[in-house]
Enzyme design. Structure first.
Site, PDB file in Angstrom:
ATOM      1  N   GLY A  49       0.836  -1.200   0.007  1.00 20.18           N
ATOM      2  CA  GLY A  49       0.057   0.101   0.082  1.00 20.18           C
ATOM      3  C   GLY A  49       0.642   1.425   0.147  1.00 20.18           C
ATOM      4  O   GLY A  49       0.166   2.446  -0.560  1.00 20.18           O
ATOM      5  N   ASP A 105       0.798   3.351   4.775  1.00 21.53           N
ATOM      6  CA  ASP A 105      -0.197   4.211   3.998  1.00 21.53           C
ATOM      7  C   ASP A 105      -1.169   4.629   4.824  1.00 21.53           C
ATOM      8  O   ASP A 105      -1.832   5.625   5.100  1.00 21.53           O
ATOM      9  CB  ASP A 105      -1.039   3.232   2.787  1.00 21.53           C
ATOM     10  CG  ASP A 105      -1.197   1.946   3.024  1.00 21.53           C
ATOM     11  OD1 ASP A 105      -1.376   1.641   4.450  1.00 21.53           O
ATOM     12  OD2 ASP A 105      -1.874   1.004   2.349  1.00 21.53           O
ATOM     13  N   ASP A 108      -4.876   2.036  11.074  1.00 18.23           N
ATOM     14  CA  ASP A 108      -6.168   1.661  11.403  1.00 18.23           C
ATOM     15  C   ASP A 108      -6.501   1.288  12.780  1.00 18.23           C
ATOM     16  O   ASP A 108      -6.415   2.002  13.610  1.00 18.23           O
ATOM     17  CB  ASP A 108      -6.659   0.791  10.274  1.00 18.23           C
ATOM     18  CG  ASP A 108      -8.156   0.387  10.358  1.00 18.23           C
ATOM     19  OD1 ASP A 108      -8.860   1.039  11.094  1.00 18.23           O
ATOM     20  OD2 ASP A 108      -8.355  -0.612   9.972  1.00 18.23           O
ATOM     21  N   LYS A 136      -6.965   6.548  10.547  1.00 13.71           N
ATOM     22  CA  LYS A 136      -8.441   6.688  10.757  1.00 13.71           C
ATOM     23  C   LYS A 136      -8.883   7.297  12.102  1.00 13.71           C
ATOM     24  O   LYS A 136      -8.230   6.960  13.178  1.00 13.71           O
ATOM     25  CB  LYS A 136      -8.876   5.425  10.602  1.00 13.71           C
ATOM     26  CG  LYS A 136      -8.958   4.864   9.142  1.00 13.71           C
ATOM     27  CD  LYS A 136      -9.771   3.726   8.931  1.00 13.71           C
ATOM     28  CE  LYS A 136      -9.776   3.169   7.626  1.00 13.71           C
ATOM     29  NZ  LYS A 136     -10.314   1.913   7.276  1.00 13.71           N
ATOM     30  N   PHE A 157     -13.780   2.845   4.697  1.00 12.01           N
ATOM     31  CA  PHE A 157     -12.735   2.121   3.931  1.00 12.01           C
ATOM     32  C   PHE A 157     -12.385   2.992   2.816  1.00 12.01           C
ATOM     33  O   PHE A 157     -13.475   3.326   1.956  1.00 12.01           O
ATOM     34  CB  PHE A 157     -13.418   0.806   3.591  1.00 12.01           C
ATOM     35  CG  PHE A 157     -12.505  -0.053   2.616  1.00 12.01           C
ATOM     36  CD1 PHE A 157     -11.447  -0.792   3.196  1.00 12.01           C
ATOM     37  CD2 PHE A 157     -12.604  -0.268   1.047  1.00 12.01           C
ATOM     38  CE1 PHE A 157     -10.650  -1.488   2.748  1.00 12.01           C
ATOM     39  CE2 PHE A 157     -11.681  -0.811   0.566  1.00 12.01           C
ATOM     40  CZ  PHE A 157     -10.981  -1.631   1.475  1.00 12.01           C
ATOM     41  N   VAL A 158     -11.230   3.179   2.594  1.00 16.42           N
ATOM     42  CA  VAL A 158     -10.891   3.929   1.374  1.00 16.42           C
ATOM     43  C   VAL A 158      -9.808   3.151   0.473  1.00 16.42           C
ATOM     44  O   VAL A 158      -9.199   2.136   0.877  1.00 16.42           O
ATOM     45  CB  VAL A 158     -10.089   5.453   1.868  1.00 16.42           C
ATOM     46  CG1 VAL A 158     -11.158   6.146   2.829  1.00 16.42           C
ATOM     47  CG2 VAL A 158      -8.933   4.992   2.857  1.00 16.42           C
ATOM     48  N   ASP A 164      -5.542  -0.475  -1.807  1.00 17.64           N
ATOM     49  CA  ASP A 164      -6.408  -1.487  -2.891  1.00 17.64           C
ATOM     50  C   ASP A 164      -7.630  -1.786  -2.240  1.00 17.64           C
ATOM     51  O   ASP A 164      -7.933  -1.822  -0.933  1.00 17.64           O
ATOM     52  CB  ASP A 164      -5.642  -2.428  -3.037  1.00 17.64           C
ATOM     53  CG  ASP A 164      -5.477  -3.497  -1.829  1.00 17.64           C
ATOM     54  OD1 ASP A 164      -4.920  -3.141  -0.616  1.00 17.64           O
ATOM     55  OD2 ASP A 164      -6.007  -4.684  -1.932  1.00 17.64           O
ATOM     56  N   ARG A 170      -5.533   0.825  -6.979  1.00 13.53           N
ATOM     57  CA  ARG A 170      -4.198   1.465  -6.236  1.00 13.53           C
ATOM     58  C   ARG A 170      -3.745   2.461  -7.058  1.00 13.53           C
ATOM     59  O   ARG A 170      -3.076   3.546  -6.721  1.00 13.53           O
ATOM     60  CB  ARG A 170      -3.100   0.390  -6.024  1.00 13.53           C
ATOM     61  CG  ARG A 170      -3.510  -0.752  -5.422  1.00 13.53           C
ATOM     62  CD  ARG A 170      -1.947  -1.400  -5.084  1.00 13.53           C
ATOM     63  NE  ARG A 170      -1.964  -2.890  -4.463  1.00 13.53           N
ATOM     64  CZ  ARG A 170      -2.140  -3.147  -3.082  1.00 13.53           C
ATOM     65  NH1 ARG A 170      -2.262  -1.938  -2.466  1.00 13.53           N
ATOM     66  NH2 ARG A 170      -2.327  -4.229  -2.683  1.00 13.53           N
TER      67      ARG A 170
HETATM   68  P1  5GP Z   1      -3.715  -1.543  10.937  1.00 13.75           P
HETATM   69  O1  5GP Z   1      -2.682  -2.633  10.877  1.00 13.75           O
HETATM   70  O2  5GP Z   1      -3.151  -0.190  11.481  1.00 13.75           O
HETATM   71  O3  5GP Z   1      -5.185  -2.121  11.366  1.00 13.75           O
HETATM   72  O4  5GP Z   1      -3.972  -0.997   9.261  1.00 13.75           O
HETATM   73  C1  5GP Z   1      -3.034  -0.933   8.458  1.00 13.75           C
HETATM   74  C2  5GP Z   1      -3.088  -1.550   7.234  1.00 13.75           C
HETATM   75  O5  5GP Z   1      -4.527  -2.005   6.902  1.00 13.75           O
HETATM   76  C3  5GP Z   1      -2.639  -0.810   5.951  1.00 13.75           C
HETATM   77  O6  5GP Z   1      -1.255  -1.044   5.823  1.00 13.75           O
HETATM   78  C4  5GP Z   1      -3.653  -1.187   4.848  1.00 13.75           C
HETATM   79  O7  5GP Z   1      -2.846  -2.151   4.191  1.00 13.75           O
HETATM   80  C5  5GP Z   1      -4.513  -1.789   5.543  1.00 13.75           C
HETATM   81  N1  5GP Z   1      -5.824  -0.645   5.475  1.00 13.75           N
HETATM   82  C6  5GP Z   1      -6.524  -0.210   6.806  1.00 13.75           C
HETATM   83  N2  5GP Z   1      -7.611   0.581   6.500  1.00 13.75           N
HETATM   84  C7  5GP Z   1      -7.613   0.511   5.158  1.00 13.75           C
HETATM   85  C8  5GP Z   1      -8.630   1.133   4.375  1.00 13.75           C
HETATM   86  O8  5GP Z   1      -9.480   1.856   4.578  1.00 13.75           O
HETATM   87  N3  5GP Z   1      -8.443   0.765   2.884  1.00 13.75           N
HETATM   88  C9  5GP Z   1      -7.438   0.137   2.699  1.00 13.75           C
HETATM   89  N4  5GP Z   1      -7.438  -0.127   1.360  1.00 13.75           N
HETATM   90  N5  5GP Z   1      -6.617  -0.679   3.407  1.00 13.75           N
HETATM   91  C10 5GP Z   1      -6.483  -0.327   4.769  1.00 13.75           C
HETATM   92 MG    MG Z   2      -0.841  -2.000   4.302  1.00 20.25          MG
END
Ligand code: 5GP
Ligand code: MG
Length: 187
Positions: A49, A105, A108, A136, A157-158, A164, A170
């Protein structure tokens, strides 16, 4: 593809402006005397990402940069929420004694940074900092420290600018949400 877009959250112009600001700040923070031992850093984008964000960012950081790579999967396939982060591969070279800047990227649940930062620290670097383009608006994301944050966004969700859905979208230049029909079609 354009018909699949529900709403533009962040335009490519806004992205370009903020990425330039972030590059300026990162450059200042890694230029002597702010960093005592020279202008050397290793930048580590989390694949896949972060690849577009990282490519735009590093071309505006005029320091001596090496690149390391890590690949993490957290939203496999057509997932719309995290399935837990998994470190799939790493290509870091020798980062002992080096200043590392980890790039993702989006922040979350925090699972990805919580997984990768300890791995990097275990390799004996001089320092590890973190940089995310998006964060987020949810309590879990605020609990995880990031040194550089591009934009705080609603908990939706973006896709686009490297992010992606099932490995599609992407290449959209903006950060957008998808409409329900597109989400179903690629599920
Ligand atoms: P975390 O591990 O902090 O929950 O999320 C980080 C990873 O989850 C990011 O590197 C990304 O790959 C994926 N991710 C989290 N939220 C989103 C979203 O809204 N859209 C997309 N496409 N990927 C997300
Ligand atoms: Mg990622």
């Amino acid at each position: 593809m354009q018909l699949d877009i529900n709403r533009v959250l962040i335009s490519q112009q806004q992205l370009a402006q903020r990425v330039a600001e972030m590059a300026r700040q990162i450059t200042i923070d890694h230029t002597p005397p702010n960093i005592p031992d020279g202008d050397e850093i290793t930048i580590v984008p989390i694949l896949t990402g972060a690849f577009i964000f990282c490519a735009d960012l590093i071309r505006q950081i005029p320091l001596h940069i090496q690149i390391g790579l890590v690949t993490v999967s957290s939203y496999p396939g057509s997932s719309l929420s995290t399935k837990g982060s998994q470190l799939l591969s790493q290509q870091l070279g020798n980062v002992q004694g080096r200043h590392l800047l980890l790039i993702d990227d989006i922040l979350d649940s925090g699972g990805t940074l919580n997984l990768v930062v300890p791995v990097l620290k275990g390799l004996g670097p001089a320092s590890v900092k973190t940089c995310v383009l998006l964060r987020k608006d949810r309590p879990a994301a605020k609990l995880v420290h990031a040194d550089y944050v591009g934009f705080d966004i609603p908990d939706e969700f973006v896709v686009g600018y490297g992010l992606d859905y099932n490995n599609y979208y992407r290449n959209i230049p903006d950060i957008v949400t998808l409409n329900a029909e597109a989400i179903q079609r690629h599920a």
